[in-house]
Design a protein around this motif. Structure first.
Motif, PDB file in Angstrom:
ATOM      1  N   ASN A  35      -0.467  -4.482  -1.156  1.00 19.09           N
ATOM      2  CA  ASN A  35      -0.602  -3.109  -0.664  1.00 19.09           C
ATOM      3  C   ASN A  35       0.271  -2.797   0.536  1.00 19.09           C
ATOM      4  N   PHE A  36       0.700  -3.829   1.208  1.00 16.31           N
ATOM      5  CA  PHE A  36       1.406  -3.586   2.465  1.00 16.31           C
ATOM      6  C   PHE A  36       2.403  -4.710   2.720  1.00 16.31           C
ATOM      7  N   SER A  37       3.625  -4.329   3.009  1.00 12.01           N
ATOM      8  CA  SER A  37       4.650  -5.313   3.363  1.00 12.01           C
ATOM      9  C   SER A  37       5.408  -4.799   4.576  1.00 12.01           C
ATOM     10  N   TYR A  38       5.939  -5.705   5.333  1.00 12.44           N
ATOM     11  CA  TYR A  38       6.796  -5.269   6.429  1.00 12.44           C
ATOM     12  C   TYR A  38       7.762  -6.388   6.797  1.00 12.44           C
ATOM     13  N   TYR A  56       8.568  -0.868   6.985  1.00 12.42           N
ATOM     14  CA  TYR A  56       7.203  -0.897   6.443  1.00 12.42           C
ATOM     15  C   TYR A  56       7.222  -0.389   4.998  1.00 12.42           C
ATOM     16  N   PHE A  58       4.166   0.649   2.096  1.00 14.19           N
ATOM     17  CA  PHE A  58       2.749   0.744   1.732  1.00 14.19           C
ATOM     18  C   PHE A  58       2.632   0.990   0.231  1.00 14.19           C
ATOM     19  N   THR A  59       1.679   0.303  -0.374  1.00  8.09           N
ATOM     20  CA  THR A  59       1.373   0.439  -1.812  1.00  8.09           C
ATOM     21  C   THR A  59       2.622   0.719  -2.653  1.00  8.09           C
ATOM     22  N   LYS A  65       2.993   5.568  -2.758  1.00  6.69           N
ATOM     23  CA  LYS A  65       3.759   4.626  -1.936  1.00  6.69           C
ATOM     24  C   LYS A  65       4.410   5.336  -0.750  1.00  6.69           C
ATOM     25  N   ASN A  67       7.133   4.404   2.782  1.00 13.83           N
ATOM     26  CA  ASN A  67       7.906   3.402   3.525  1.00 13.83           C
ATOM     27  C   ASN A  67       8.544   4.040   4.743  1.00 13.83           C
ATOM     28  N   ARG A 137      -0.717   6.164   7.735  1.00 18.37           N
ATOM     29  CA  ARG A 137      -1.126   4.979   6.966  1.00 18.37           C
ATOM     30  C   ARG A 137      -1.368   3.859   7.969  1.00 18.37           C
ATOM     31  N   ILE A 139      -3.058  -0.161   8.629  1.00 18.02           N
ATOM     32  CA  ILE A 139      -3.570  -1.426   8.115  1.00 18.02           C
ATOM     33  C   ILE A 139      -4.218  -2.180   9.277  1.00 18.02           C
ATOM     34  N   ASP A 167      -7.143  -0.954   4.475  1.00 21.21           N
ATOM     35  CA  ASP A 167      -6.089   0.052   4.376  1.00 21.21           C
ATOM     36  C   ASP A 167      -6.747   1.417   4.605  1.00 21.21           C
TER      37      ASP A 167
END
Lengths: 212, 125
Positions: A35-38, A56, A58-59, A65, A67, A137, A139, A167
């Motif tokens: 669901n979340f990357s960075y 970032y 998100f989803t 989604k 970013n 958004r 987290i 989230d």
């Protein structure tokens, strides 16, 4: 809420830090999750301030989604150096561009991290928010870790964590899972298997941090 | 009497000469507050290795100690060492100037010896 956080960070003229280290050292941090990357990279300019950039996402697999890419400043607000432990409060803020759904525009980011650790235990609370034109958004991550044995700096050090994430888009859903971490000098690898409440699927997530 | 003199020579005089023969550089051990993790150790290791006076640095997490070897003919005062530790984001607990060579002191630390032979270094010392 958005303006409160921005004001807070400006007033403190310091903003949350993902990582602040000794002056001149460069850090990278990457986490890939369902669901979340960075990904962030930066360099400490003093022992309490670092400059860098963060991406970032998100989803990424869903219609909702989002970013963002931001230039960021991190600040070590307070550190307690004890004989056998250390505790930290970090703030971070960033500004740049982002896209939330189909709407693109400016984006700001703010985070707060509080952690405590000794050689056997580590707890951390991390709140990461990105403010898009069309909404926020966030987290929230809580880690509690334990080292099965204490390793030296030039040995591989294993850690076992329980990680819990929420989230803001799904406030009633909690992701929980075990996390396994390996550290060697300035390198950290993490792997976790997360399960969202009400869902039987496991999501495998990965992370890498470096300091050099 | 002769036995006592022999023991004295063996314990004190011979090791001292050996130490001097091993190295003419200075070895300093710094006890650090807040040195609890690998990234902390990386910070201190790289900070000290970047000092022009330092030829070697070694970090021991269990003993919360940073060991440094100074280049021959150089020195670092208590104040400079304290400032360096604090600049890296940590607290200084104590400093010892060791009689041992860097390699010998590092071997002792690796064997988890709680203290390496030496004398405390004080402010203005």
């Amino acid at each position: 809420m958005r303006y409160y956080l921005i004001l807070l960070t400006i007033l403190m003229s310091k903003v949350y830090a993902q990582m602040v280290s000794a002056p001149g050292l460069t850090f990278t941090r990457a986490e890939y999750g369902h669901n979340f990357s960075y990904f962030d990279v930066g360099q400490s300019i003093t022992s309490s301030v670092a400059l860098g950039a963060t991406y970032y996402a998100f989803t990424p697999h869903e219609k909702s989604k989002a970013n963002a890419e931001v230039a960021a400043i991190s600040f070590l607000v307070k550190r307690w150096n004890n004989e056998d432990s250390q505790a930290n409060i970090y703030l971070y803020a960033g500004a740049g561009r982002g896209k939330n759904g189909s709407r693109a525009g400016t984006a700001e980011a703010a985070s707060l991290q509080v952690d405590w650790e000794n050689r056997r235990y580590h707890v951390m609370l991390l709140e990461q928010s990105v403010f898009f034109l069309s909404g926020v958004r966030s987290i929230t991550t809580f880690h509690a870790g334990w080292a099965p044995y204490t390793a030296e700096y030039d040995e591989i050090a294993p850690w076992i964590y329980i990680t819990e994430m929420t989230d803001s888009r799904l406030p009633d859903k909690i992701q929980v899972g075990p996390e396994f971490v390996l550290m060697y000098k300035g390198l950290l690898l993490e792997f976790r298997a997360m399960r969202m409440s009400g869902n039987s699927h496991l999501h495998y997530e990965y992370g890498l941090r470096t300091l050099f | 009497m002769y036995k006592s003199i022999t023991v004295f020579i063996l314990i004190f005089l011979i090791p001292l000469n050996l130490v001097k023969a091993q190295s003419n550089s200075v070895t300093i051990a710094l006890k650090i507050n807040g040195l609890v993790c690998n990234f902390c150790a990386t910070n201190l290791d790289k900070t000290f290795e970047d000092l022009p006076e330092v030829s070697n640095a070694y970090v021991n997490l269990k003993l919360k100690t940073v060991l440094i070897e100074l280049k021959p003919g150089t020195d670092l005062s208590f104040e400079v060492l304290k400032h360096t530790v604090e600049k890296a984001g940590f607290g200084l607990k104590s400093i010892e100037r060791s009689n041992l060579s860097f390699d010998s002191a590092r071997a002792l630390l690796k064997n988890q010896s709680l203290k390496i032979p030496g004398s405390p270094l004080h402010p203005n010392g």
